[in-house]
Design a protein around this motif. Structure first.
Motif, PDB file in Angstrom:
ATOM      1  N   LEU A 198       0.801  -1.220   0.000  1.00 37.90           N
ATOM      2  CA  LEU A 198       0.000   0.000   0.000  1.00 37.90           C
ATOM      3  C   LEU A 198       0.837   1.275   0.000  1.00 37.90           C
ATOM      4  O   LEU A 198       0.324   2.354  -0.285  1.00 37.90           O
ATOM      5  CB  LEU A 198      -0.931   0.027   1.220  1.00 37.90           C
ATOM      6  N   LYS A 199       2.105   1.141   0.336  1.00 42.27           N
ATOM      7  CA  LYS A 199       2.933   2.334   0.559  1.00 42.27           C
ATOM      8  C   LYS A 199       2.990   3.265  -0.649  1.00 42.27           C
ATOM      9  O   LYS A 199       2.803   4.482  -0.520  1.00 42.27           O
ATOM     10  CB  LYS A 199       4.349   1.925   0.970  1.00 42.27           C
ATOM     11  N   ASP A 200       3.248   2.699  -1.826  1.00 46.45           N
ATOM     12  CA  ASP A 200       3.366   3.541  -3.023  1.00 46.45           C
ATOM     13  C   ASP A 200       2.032   4.184  -3.394  1.00 46.45           C
ATOM     14  O   ASP A 200       1.987   5.334  -3.852  1.00 46.45           O
ATOM     15  CB  ASP A 200       3.894   2.713  -4.202  1.00 46.45           C
ATOM     16  N   LEU A 201       0.940   3.443  -3.186  1.00 49.52           N
ATOM     17  CA  LEU A 201      -0.384   4.008  -3.447  1.00 49.52           C
ATOM     18  C   LEU A 201      -0.665   5.188  -2.524  1.00 49.52           C
ATOM     19  O   LEU A 201      -1.236   6.197  -2.942  1.00 49.52           O
ATOM     20  CB  LEU A 201      -1.453   2.933  -3.254  1.00 49.52           C
ATOM     21  N   ILE A 202      -0.244   5.048  -1.280  1.00 49.33           N
ATOM     22  CA  ILE A 202      -0.456   6.116  -0.306  1.00 49.33           C
ATOM     23  C   ILE A 202       0.363   7.352  -0.669  1.00 49.33           C
ATOM     24  O   ILE A 202      -0.105   8.490  -0.560  1.00 49.33           O
ATOM     25  CB  ILE A 202      -0.112   5.612   1.111  1.00 49.33           C
ATOM     26  N   VAL A 203       1.583   7.136  -1.132  1.00 59.04           N
ATOM     27  CA  VAL A 203       2.419   8.266  -1.567  1.00 59.04           C
ATOM     28  C   VAL A 203       1.744   8.989  -2.724  1.00 59.04           C
ATOM     29  O   VAL A 203       1.697  10.228  -2.765  1.00 59.04           O
ATOM     30  CB  VAL A 203       3.828   7.778  -1.976  1.00 59.04           C
ATOM     31  N   ASN A 204       1.210   8.231  -3.681  1.00 59.14           N
ATOM     32  CA  ASN A 204       0.512   8.849  -4.817  1.00 59.14           C
ATOM     33  C   ASN A 204      -0.708   9.638  -4.358  1.00 59.14           C
ATOM     34  O   ASN A 204      -0.981  10.745  -4.861  1.00 59.14           O
ATOM     35  CB  ASN A 204       0.090   7.772  -5.820  1.00 59.14           C
ATOM     36  N   LYS A 212      -3.761  11.723   6.388  1.00 60.26           N
ATOM     37  CA  LYS A 212      -3.019  11.222   7.538  1.00 60.26           C
ATOM     38  C   LYS A 212      -3.220   9.712   7.586  1.00 60.26           C
ATOM     39  O   LYS A 212      -4.342   9.226   7.456  1.00 60.26           O
ATOM     40  CB  LYS A 212      -3.500  11.846   8.847  1.00 60.26           C
ATOM     41  N   ILE A 213      -2.109   8.982   7.758  1.00 62.09           N
ATOM     42  CA  ILE A 213      -2.168   7.526   7.823  1.00 62.09           C
ATOM     43  C   ILE A 213      -2.071   7.080   9.273  1.00 62.09           C
ATOM     44  O   ILE A 213      -1.143   7.455   9.992  1.00 62.09           O
ATOM     45  CB  ILE A 213      -1.037   6.889   6.994  1.00 62.09           C
ATOM     46  N   ARG A 224      10.302   1.154  10.569  1.00 63.24           N
ATOM     47  CA  ARG A 224      10.486   1.185   9.111  1.00 63.24           C
ATOM     48  C   ARG A 224       9.349   1.930   8.420  1.00 63.24           C
ATOM     49  O   ARG A 224       9.580   2.761   7.529  1.00 63.24           O
ATOM     50  CB  ARG A 224      10.573  -0.254   8.581  1.00 63.24           C
ATOM     51  N   LEU A 225       8.104   1.663   8.829  1.00 62.85           N
ATOM     52  CA  LEU A 225       6.964   2.336   8.220  1.00 62.85           C
ATOM     53  C   LEU A 225       6.958   3.828   8.547  1.00 62.85           C
ATOM     54  O   LEU A 225       6.699   4.667   7.682  1.00 62.85           O
ATOM     55  CB  LEU A 225       5.661   1.698   8.703  1.00 62.85           C
ATOM     56  N   LYS A 226       7.234   4.130   9.800  1.00 65.52           N
ATOM     57  CA  LYS A 226       7.239   5.532  10.223  1.00 65.52           C
ATOM     58  C   LYS A 226       8.301   6.311   9.456  1.00 65.52           C
ATOM     59  O   LYS A 226       8.061   7.438   9.001  1.00 65.52           O
ATOM     60  CB  LYS A 226       7.491   5.624  11.729  1.00 65.52           C
ATOM     61  N   GLU A 227       9.471   5.716   9.296  1.00 71.10           N
ATOM     62  CA  GLU A 227      10.555   6.364   8.553  1.00 71.10           C
ATOM     63  C   GLU A 227      10.148   6.606   7.105  1.00 71.10           C
ATOM     64  O   GLU A 227      10.436   7.669   6.532  1.00 71.10           O
ATOM     65  CB  GLU A 227      11.801   5.475   8.614  1.00 71.10           C
ATOM     66  N   LYS A 231       9.670  10.327   5.516  1.00 71.79           N
ATOM     67  CA  LYS A 231      10.507  10.668   4.362  1.00 71.79           C
ATOM     68  C   LYS A 231       9.656  11.268   3.240  1.00 71.79           C
ATOM     69  O   LYS A 231      10.097  12.173   2.507  1.00 71.79           O
ATOM     70  CB  LYS A 231      11.239   9.420   3.866  1.00 71.79           C
ATOM     71  N   ASN A 232       8.428  10.765   3.096  1.00 68.69           N
ATOM     72  CA  ASN A 232       7.528  11.243   2.038  1.00 68.69           C
ATOM     73  C   ASN A 232       6.568  12.325   2.543  1.00 68.69           C
ATOM     74  O   ASN A 232       5.581  12.640   1.867  1.00 68.69           O
ATOM     75  CB  ASN A 232       6.747  10.069   1.456  1.00 68.69           C
ATOM     76  N   GLU A 233       6.877  12.849   3.728  1.00 68.83           N
ATOM     77  CA  GLU A 233       6.126  13.966   4.313  1.00 68.83           C
ATOM     78  C   GLU A 233       4.628  13.659   4.443  1.00 68.83           C
ATOM     79  O   GLU A 233       3.768  14.487   4.128  1.00 68.83           O
ATOM     80  CB  GLU A 233       6.343  15.244   3.488  1.00 68.83           C
ATOM     81  N   ILE A 234       4.356  12.449   4.925  1.00 70.59           N
ATOM     82  CA  ILE A 234       2.971  12.034   5.159  1.00 70.59           C
ATOM     83  C   ILE A 234       2.755  11.931   6.663  1.00 70.59           C
ATOM     84  O   ILE A 234       3.464  11.193   7.351  1.00 70.59           O
ATOM     85  CB  ILE A 234       2.676  10.679   4.499  1.00 70.59           C
ATOM     86  N   GLU A 235       1.800  12.701   7.172  1.00 73.70           N
ATOM     87  CA  GLU A 235       1.512  12.638   8.607  1.00 73.70           C
ATOM     88  C   GLU A 235       1.057  11.220   8.949  1.00 73.70           C
ATOM     89  O   GLU A 235       0.276  10.604   8.213  1.00 73.70           O
ATOM     90  CB  GLU A 235       0.412  13.640   8.968  1.00 73.70           C
TER      91      GLU A 235
END
Length: 269
Positions: A198-204, A212-213, A224-227, A231-235
């Motif tokens: 899901l990570k890349d979809l969330i970045v998009n 906010k996730i 790892r997830l928090k980092e 890094k992608n500036e997602i709250e």
């Protein structure tokens, strides 16, 4: 007064119904919960109310599997001695591999067995003891992998819901911010498909919307997830278990879940 053992796996989906049932049965019976050490973060019960079994699921690795079988063997002996010493009248199995040695010991000692199955598909341990149980309490009578000859044992009770959720004062959405809050529930053991896919979809999504996730994952994956989200500036709020879970859910706009029976029942409430 009857002496009743409730046995369940140590994950939230198993332990929350077990604790709720324990509290209800304790009003007129002497009760003990048998589970594993994973349950410690969920339970706040007196020591005499809890017995921890050192048992693990079977592994694909042959060496680890042999070790697991030895642990299972000793846990069965421990369970037989425990049931005899405490003079237990009945055992209630709520699923999970941890319940297997206690249920097998109950069968050996000819104790009454009751089962609880909240899912549409019967769990492996419950299926194994279906022929030995007095009754099986189910969410639905339409369980798909049960021989018809056992249908007379069904008692439809729905899902066992935590009292805290039933009494939660306000279930309206409490998100007053402009962002969209997405809660991802992969269970305390973590659902890898959510962590990885899901990570890349969330970045998009974050490039087009303010989001906010809020994500539940395995404790090992939190950093790892928090980092990644930082890094992608997602709250974000990443956790494996949170005491303020009800408050977190009430602030979410959308939930993505692996659809465990207990999770769905609690979300629907």
């Amino acid at each position: 007064m009857k002496k009743i053992v409730l046995c369940s796996g140590g994950t939230g989906g198993h332990i929350f119904p077990a604790i709720s049932l324990l509290k209800s049965l304790s009003e007129e019976n002497e009760t003990v919960l048998v589970t594993d050490k994973r349950a410690f973060k969920y339970i706040n019960l007196p020591k005499e109310k809890v017995k921890i079994l050192n048992v693990s699921s079977l592994k694909k690795n042959i060496v680890l599997n042999i070790f697991s079988i030895f642990k299972l063997f000793f846990s069965i002996i421990d369970s037989v001695l425990f049931l005899k010493k405490e003079k237990i009248d009945a055992v209630v199995g709520l699923g999970g591999y941890v319940s297997f040695p206690i249920l097998l010991s109950a069968k050996i000692l000819n104790k009454k067995i009751y089962l609880y199955e909240p899912n549409l598909v019967l769990g492996r341990v419950n299926k194994f003891f279906l022929g030995d149980c007095e009754k099986i309490f189910v969410h639905t009578n339409s369980i798909i992998n049960v021989p018809k000859k056992y249908s007379l044992k069904f008692i439809q009770v729905g899902n066992i819901i935590r009292e805290e959720i039933l009494n939660y004062p306000n279930t309206e959405n409490k998100n007053n911010e402009e962002d969209t809050r997405i809660i991802i529930l992969g269970g305390s053991q973590g659902a890898k498909i959510f962590d990885n896919n899901l990570k890349d979809l969330i970045v998009n999504l974050s490039k087009e919307f303010s989001i906010k996730i809020i994500q539940q994952t395995n404790k090992k994956n939190i950093f790892r997830l928090k980092e990644f989200y930082n890094k992608n500036e997602i709250e974000n709020l990443i956790f494996d278990y949170n005491d303020n879970f009800f408050e977190i859910v009430s602030e979410a706009d959308l939930c993505i879940t692996r659809a465990g029976a207990t999770t769905l029942a609690e979300l629907s409430i």
